[in-house]
Scaffold this motif. Structure first.
Motif, PDB file in Angstrom:
ATOM      1  N   MET A  71       0.477  -0.881  -0.030  1.00  0.00           N
ATOM      2  CA  MET A  71      -0.089  -0.052   0.431  1.00  0.00           C
ATOM      3  C   MET A  71       0.782   1.252  -0.073  1.00  0.00           C
ATOM      4  N   PHE A  72       1.749   1.728   0.585  1.00  0.00           N
ATOM      5  CA  PHE A  72       2.715   2.287   1.168  1.00  0.00           C
ATOM      6  C   PHE A  72       2.890   3.317  -0.422  1.00  0.00           C
ATOM      7  N   PRO A  73       3.678   2.766  -0.881  1.00  0.00           N
ATOM      8  CA  PRO A  73       4.274   3.429  -2.359  1.00  0.00           C
ATOM      9  C   PRO A  73       2.996   4.794  -3.139  1.00  0.00           C
ATOM     10  N   GLN A  74       1.511   3.546  -3.396  1.00  0.00           N
ATOM     11  CA  GLN A  74       0.008   3.791  -4.101  1.00  0.00           C
ATOM     12  C   GLN A  74      -0.513   4.933  -2.493  1.00  0.00           C
ATOM     13  N   LEU A  75      -0.151   4.751  -1.904  1.00  0.00           N
ATOM     14  CA  LEU A  75      -0.420   5.801  -0.023  1.00  0.00           C
ATOM     15  C   LEU A  75       0.360   7.277  -0.490  1.00  0.00           C
ATOM     16  N   ILE A  76       1.750   6.575  -0.854  1.00  0.00           N
ATOM     17  CA  ILE A  76       2.212   8.553  -1.200  1.00  0.00           C
ATOM     18  C   ILE A  76       1.518   8.460  -2.304  1.00  0.00           C
ATOM     19  N   GLU A  77       1.504   8.263  -3.429  1.00  0.00           N
ATOM     20  CA  GLU A  77       1.354   8.738  -4.724  1.00  0.00           C
ATOM     21  C   GLU A  77      -0.407   9.766  -4.293  1.00  0.00           C
ATOM     22  N   THR A  78      -0.967   9.230  -3.355  1.00  0.00           N
ATOM     23  CA  THR A  78      -2.740   9.863  -3.282  1.00  0.00           C
ATOM     24  C   THR A  78      -2.009  11.401  -2.056  1.00  0.00           C
ATOM     25  N   MET A  79      -1.272  10.372  -1.518  1.00  0.00           N
ATOM     26  CA  MET A  79      -0.908  11.957  -0.789  1.00  0.00           C
ATOM     27  C   MET A  79      -0.833  12.842  -0.917  1.00  0.00           C
ATOM     28  N   TYR A  80       0.103  12.881  -2.253  1.00  0.00           N
ATOM     29  CA  TYR A  80       0.954  14.225  -3.075  1.00  0.00           C
ATOM     30  C   TYR A  80      -0.745  14.750  -3.517  1.00  0.00           C
ATOM     31  N   SER A  81      -1.433  13.415  -4.564  1.00  0.00           N
ATOM     32  CA  SER A  81      -2.204  14.886  -5.414  1.00  0.00           C
ATOM     33  C   SER A  81      -3.161  15.840  -4.796  1.00  0.00           C
ATOM     34  N   PRO A  82      -3.561  15.699  -3.780  1.00  0.00           N
ATOM     35  CA  PRO A  82      -4.166  16.965  -3.190  1.00  0.00           C
ATOM     36  C   PRO A  82      -3.574  18.179  -3.042  1.00  0.00           C
ATOM     37  N   ALA A  83      -1.865  17.248  -2.749  1.00  0.00           N
ATOM     38  CA  ALA A  83      -1.154  18.829  -2.761  1.00  0.00           C
ATOM     39  C   ALA A  83      -0.479  19.588  -3.567  1.00  0.00           C
ATOM     40  N   LEU A  84      -1.551  18.695  -4.887  1.00  0.00           N
ATOM     41  CA  LEU A  84      -0.836  20.275  -6.517  1.00  0.00           C
ATOM     42  C   LEU A  84      -1.110  21.069  -6.713  1.00  0.00           C
ATOM     43  N   THR A  85      -2.693  21.446  -6.534  1.00  0.00           N
ATOM     44  CA  THR A  85      -2.653  22.919  -6.146  1.00  0.00           C
ATOM     45  C   THR A  85      -1.628  23.796  -5.069  1.00  0.00           C
ATOM     46  N   SER A  86      -1.567  23.399  -4.171  1.00  0.00           N
ATOM     47  CA  SER A  86      -0.894  24.049  -3.354  1.00  0.00           C
ATOM     48  C   SER A  86       0.026  24.198  -3.663  1.00  0.00           C
ATOM     49  N   ILE A  87       1.165  23.098  -4.496  1.00  0.00           N
ATOM     50  CA  ILE A  87       2.530  23.220  -5.113  1.00  0.00           C
ATOM     51  C   ILE A  87       2.860  24.606  -6.575  1.00  0.00           C
ATOM     52  N   LYS A  88       1.643  24.189  -7.058  1.00  0.00           N
ATOM     53  CA  LYS A  88       1.573  25.171  -8.336  1.00  0.00           C
ATOM     54  C   LYS A  88       1.590  26.077  -7.394  1.00  0.00           C
ATOM     55  N   ASN A  89       0.622  26.675  -7.119  1.00  0.00           N
ATOM     56  CA  ASN A  89       0.599  28.577  -6.167  1.00  0.00           C
ATOM     57  C   ASN A  89       1.980  28.610  -5.400  1.00  0.00           C
ATOM     58  N   HIS A  90       2.788  27.509  -4.694  1.00  0.00           N
ATOM     59  CA  HIS A  90       3.768  28.437  -3.397  1.00  0.00           C
ATOM     60  C   HIS A  90       4.844  28.456  -5.022  1.00  0.00           C
ATOM     61  N   PHE A  91       4.752  27.690  -5.773  1.00  0.00           N
ATOM     62  CA  PHE A  91       6.476  27.501  -5.791  1.00  0.00           C
ATOM     63  C   PHE A  91       5.781  28.615  -7.723  1.00  0.00           C
TER      64      PHE A  91
END
Length: 390
Positions: free
Chosen positions: A16-36
């Protein structure tokens, strides 16, 4: 260690943990887009990079499974993942975050290849299919956990909280593995050259069928995680709304795995089950196309998750039946094939940005591949019967 079989709970957690890392990152995409201050396609680039580097990691750790053992390889990979997530947390630049997330993918590859090798050491045939079905049912929960956790962390602390949570969870997994993970590597294992095994697999049509089918199924599923956040943003939905859609995807995945177990018990052929999964993917693509101008386009994605849960156990359980003497190396190469397909496919899907089209193309290609597989198998059977009668 004397114990030679891994507990189901630990095996599922490692898968599970590789998929968990990927799906945790997905909601952060907009935050990363705006921050950087990067573009939508640049922000989504990390997901395709994840799978490309993951492919390299699969080859490396799969080979190391046969060299230093399954246990040590797994623990080292998790440790690298922890260090990389820590680097991402402190990275001052988007480029640095990409490098860190890529290194995290390299370490996370142990969750796939090493755990699958451990399971293949211990089971085969119908037993292995059932184990993969149980694992798929449990893994179906990871989008719920990852997306809900990722969306909550992003909403309250931005993308940095996501990486902090990764470090904590991976550290706990490393401690658990250090105490409970067995070494299942056979005492007398055949150590063929990586190039010899690769040469055999490249000329194996069944391997390419498995790699393409697994790749297309993953592109269909994970394109949602890379494209949907920006679709919801465009439609005015919050990041928490995106996280809540994980329940629908998880329900589809769990239902698919449970249905697969039932069909196996009824002795339905694996190829027929895979064919059914491709039809569901096509139906999902049509549904997303019809609903893509509303926030409800995520509902047909349940069919993609259901298709995923149906197809993958039947594909993985037959993938390496002719490579049991070098499961680590063969598993690594198979992973390289399909993770490269996933990485390049997701990169293209992110640039196109059309989720419905991605699903329809993946479903159509999968359908054609299954038809070719069934036709080839029927032709081979008829040729064999004619040769026997003559």
């Amino acid at each position: 260690m004397n114990k030679k079989t891994i507990s189901t709970l630990l095996a599922v957690s490692l898968l599970m943990f590789p998929q968990l890392i990927e799906t945790m990152y997905s909601p952060a995409l907009t935050s990363i887009k705006n921050h950087f201050s990067v573009t939508t396609s640049e922000a989504a680039q990390a997901l395709s990079l994840f799978f490309m580097v993951f492919a390299v990691g699969v080859v490396f750790w799969g080979t190391m499974c046969d060299v230093i053992g399954r246990r040590l390889s797994t623990l080292l990979g998790i440790a690298i993942c922890i260090a990389s997530a820590t680097f991402c947390y402190y990275s001052p630049t988007f480029q640095g975050l990409l490098y860190g997330f890529g290194a995290c993918a390299f370490g996370a590859a142990v969750g796939s290849v090493c755990t699958q090798t451990i399971l293949r050491d211990s089971f085969e045939g119908a037993s292995l299919t059932r184990i993969f079905s149980i694992a798929s049912t449990s893994i179906g929960l990871s989008p719920v956990i990852g997306m809900l956790l990722g969306s909550w962390l992003t909403a309250h602390g931005g993308y940095t909280w996501v990486f902090a949570a990764m470090v904590i969870m991976l550290s706990l997994l490393l401690l658990w593995g250090g105490f409970a993970l067995p070494e299942t590597k056979p005492n007398h294992i055949k150590r063929d050259s990586l190039f010899l095994v690769a040469n055999k697999m490249i000329r194996d049509g069944h391997i390419w069928y498995i790699a393409l089918m697994v790749g297309l199924a993953n592109i269909a599923l994970f394109s949602y995680y890379s494209i949907a956040p920006f679709m919801f943003e465009h439609l005015g939905a919050s990041v928490k709304f995106f996280g809540n859609t994980s329940f629908v995807l998880a329900a589809g995945s769990i239902l698919g795995s449970l249905l697969n177990i039932r069909l196996i018990r009824k002795h339905i052929r694996g190829d027929i089950i895979v064919m059914l999964s491709t039809l569901m993917m096509l139906a999902a693509g049509l549904g997303v196309y019809l609903l893509q101008e509303t926030v409800w386009f995520f509902i047909p994605m349940a069919l993609v998750s259901l298709s995923f849960g149906l197809a993958l156990p039947n594909l993985f359980s037959t993938a390496l039946i002719n490579y049991r003497n070098h499961l680590g190396t063969a598993g690594a190469l198979l992973g390289l094939f399909y993770y490269l397909i996933i990485g390049f496919g997701l990169d293209h899907a992110a640039h196109v940005g059309n989720l419905a089209m991605t699903l329809l193309v993946c479903g159509g290609c999968s359908f054609v591949l299954v038809l070719l597989k069934l036709f080839t198998a029927k032709t081979s059977k008829q040729t064999s019967e004619n040769a026997t009668t003559s």
